[in-house]
Design a protein around this motif. Structure first.
Motif, PDB file in Angstrom:
ATOM      1  N   ILE A   1      18.891 -39.178 -25.594  1.00 18.65           N
ATOM      2  CA  ILE A   1      20.249 -38.749 -25.928  1.00 18.65           C
ATOM      3  C   ILE A   1      20.832 -37.943 -24.775  1.00 18.65           C
ATOM      4  N   GLY A   2      22.112 -38.206 -24.479  1.00 15.11           N
ATOM      5  CA  GLY A   2      22.858 -37.364 -23.542  1.00 15.11           C
ATOM      6  C   GLY A   2      22.819 -37.802 -22.098  1.00 15.11           C
ATOM      7  N   GLY A   3      23.865 -37.408 -21.368  1.00 13.25           N
ATOM      8  CA  GLY A   3      23.931 -37.598 -19.925  1.00 13.25           C
ATOM      9  C   GLY A   3      24.081 -39.044 -19.488  1.00 13.25           C
ATOM     10  N   ASN A   4      24.085 -39.241 -18.182  1.00 14.36           N
ATOM     11  CA  ASN A   4      24.276 -40.572 -17.616  1.00 14.36           C
ATOM     12  C   ASN A   4      23.084 -41.494 -17.852  1.00 14.36           C
ATOM     13  N   TYR A   5      21.931 -40.913 -18.172  1.00 13.71           N
ATOM     14  CA  TYR A   5      20.706 -41.701 -18.268  1.00 13.71           C
ATOM     15  C   TYR A   5      20.123 -41.692 -19.686  1.00 13.71           C
ATOM     16  N   ASN A   6      20.933 -41.266 -20.645  1.00 16.05           N
ATOM     17  CA  ASN A   6      20.505 -41.204 -22.043  1.00 16.05           C
ATOM     18  C   ASN A   6      19.202 -40.412 -22.175  1.00 16.05           C
ATOM     19  N   PHE A   7      19.149 -39.299 -21.471  1.00 15.47           N
ATOM     20  CA  PHE A   7      17.919 -38.501 -21.427  1.00 15.47           C
ATOM     21  C   PHE A   7      18.267 -37.023 -21.319  1.00 15.47           C
ATOM     22  N   SER A   8      17.496 -36.214 -22.040  1.00 12.26           N
ATOM     23  CA  SER A   8      17.639 -34.763 -21.948  1.00 12.26           C
ATOM     24  C   SER A   8      16.255 -34.140 -21.962  1.00 12.26           C
ATOM     25  N   LEU A   9      16.006 -33.241 -21.026  1.00 15.23           N
ATOM     26  CA  LEU A   9      14.707 -32.569 -20.962  1.00 15.23           C
ATOM     27  C   LEU A   9      14.463 -31.692 -22.185  1.00 15.23           C
ATOM     28  N   THR A  10      15.527 -31.256 -22.838  1.00 20.27           N
ATOM     29  CA  THR A  10      15.379 -30.381 -24.010  1.00 20.27           C
ATOM     30  C   THR A  10      15.407 -31.147 -25.329  1.00 20.27           C
TER      31      THR A  10
ATOM     32  N   ILE B   1      14.347 -51.150 -19.628  1.00 24.96           N
ATOM     33  CA  ILE B   1      13.161 -50.956 -18.804  1.00 24.96           C
ATOM     34  C   ILE B   1      12.465 -49.655 -19.198  1.00 24.96           C
ATOM     35  N   SER B   2      13.244 -48.607 -19.412  1.00 27.59           N
ATOM     36  CA  SER B   2      12.679 -47.310 -19.778  1.00 27.59           C
ATOM     37  C   SER B   2      12.700 -47.115 -21.285  1.00 27.59           C
ATOM     38  N   TRP B   3      11.565 -46.707 -21.840  1.00 28.08           N
ATOM     39  CA  TRP B   3      11.503 -46.414 -23.272  1.00 28.08           C
ATOM     40  C   TRP B   3      12.056 -45.022 -23.562  1.00 28.08           C
ATOM     41  N   ASP B   4      11.433 -43.990 -22.977  1.00 27.66           N
ATOM     42  CA  ASP B   4      11.792 -42.613 -23.324  1.00 27.66           C
ATOM     43  C   ASP B   4      12.184 -41.759 -22.122  1.00 27.66           C
ATOM     44  N   GLY B   5      12.445 -42.435 -21.003  1.00 23.23           N
ATOM     45  CA  GLY B   5      12.804 -41.704 -19.789  1.00 23.23           C
ATOM     46  C   GLY B   5      11.615 -41.377 -18.921  1.00 23.23           C
ATOM     47  N   VAL B   6      10.415 -41.492 -19.493  1.00 18.81           N
ATOM     48  CA  VAL B   6       9.173 -41.187 -18.767  1.00 18.81           C
ATOM     49  C   VAL B   6       8.270 -42.415 -18.718  1.00 18.81           C
TER      50      VAL B   6
END
Length: 283
Positions: free
Chosen positions: A226-235, A252-257
């Protein structure tokens, strides 16, 4: 799955594990270097203390309990395939993401590679005759890094909009690892040791995204996020309450990691074609 083989049971799954097809000693979030060594460099390992040396200790315990003698192990393992890694990425994650510079983190690369090199020696001692040693991914293409180090400097990105400096760091690790593999081949001329080129296997996905069925507008975005340009938030990382894309197979990316199963499937296809002859396997 494509070979019709079951997944490898985790070594610590003592309730109903079946190790006839092999054993998995890996631990999520683990590092190549022991946590105390990382701590001496002011690098915290927040997920687990079960680093590579701990996993190798489990391997020794397993083989010592299942083999009558070392020669017995050698005989049992002569047709086995060992995967040593991919490991080392978390050593760098735990250093880079909190803010250490790439130049600072480069200083631990020789130690990380030496730990992997020693792990290969250890499995060979027990009888491994075919070993794959994977390299690191192009981390500058991962949503977690793209989010953490997002910049308005267009020169920082390559043609796929990945961060060049971070990918160059991955290449630096991989070159060092390949040099170590060359040394190991000289040390063990009768053992097949193959570099697993995860870097270019991953790049293959980006270079053929449309052809492989990926959504080209979402190839840098996490499916679960969720969030941002990459659908990812560290929090607010993938987990309970976090939305998931409607078709993970187009990401390609499941969860950003981590990657999606579809991405890993195509990477595996590329890697098998790249390595099969060098592994001297028959199919």
């Amino acid at each position: 799955m494509a070979a019709g083989l079951p997944f490898l049971n985790p070594y610590k799954n003592t309730d109903d594990a079946d190790f006839r097809h092999g054993v998995n000693f890996a631990v999520a979030g683990s590092t190549a270097l022991p946590t105390e060594i990382l701590a001496s460099e002011n690098i915290l390992s927040p997920v687990t203390n079960s680093s590579l040396s701990v996993q190798l200790g489990w391997m020794s315990t397993h083989f010592n309990s299942t083999c009558k003698t070392r020669g017995d192990c050698v005989e049992k393992l002569k047709n086995s395939l060992f995967m040593v890694g991919e490991i080392g990425g978390n050593d760098y994650n735990y250093a880079l993401l909190p803010g250490k510079s790439i130049e600072e983190v480069k200083k631990i690369v020789p130690n990380v590679v030496e730990a992997i090199k020693n792990a290969v020696r250890r499995v060979i001692y027990y009888g491994a005759v075919r070993v794959i040693v994977p390299g690191n991914f192009p981390i500058g293409c991962f949503p977690i890094y793209l989010t953490r180090f997002q910049t308005n400097d267009t020169a920082a990105y390559d043609e796929h909009q990945c961060l060049k400096e971070l990918n160059d760091f991955s290449i630096y690790h991989n070159y060092n690892l390949q040099d170590a593999i060359k040394d190991l081949k000289k040390e063990f001329p009768n053992v097949v040791i193959v570099y697993g080129d995860y870097y270019h296997a991953f790049r293959f996905l980006f270079q053929n995204d449309w052809y492989l069925g990926f959504d080209v507008t979402s190839k840098l975005k996490a499916c679960c996020g969720i969030g941002g340009n990459y659908n990812f938030s560290l929090t607010r990382m993938c987990g309970a309450g976090i939305p998931v894309c409607s078709n993970p197979n187009q990401h390609i990316s499941w969860d950003g990691v981590h990657l999606t199963q579809e991405a890993y499937k195509f990477m595996t296809w590329w890697l098998i074609r790249d390595m099969l002859d060098r592994l001297q396997c028959s199919i």
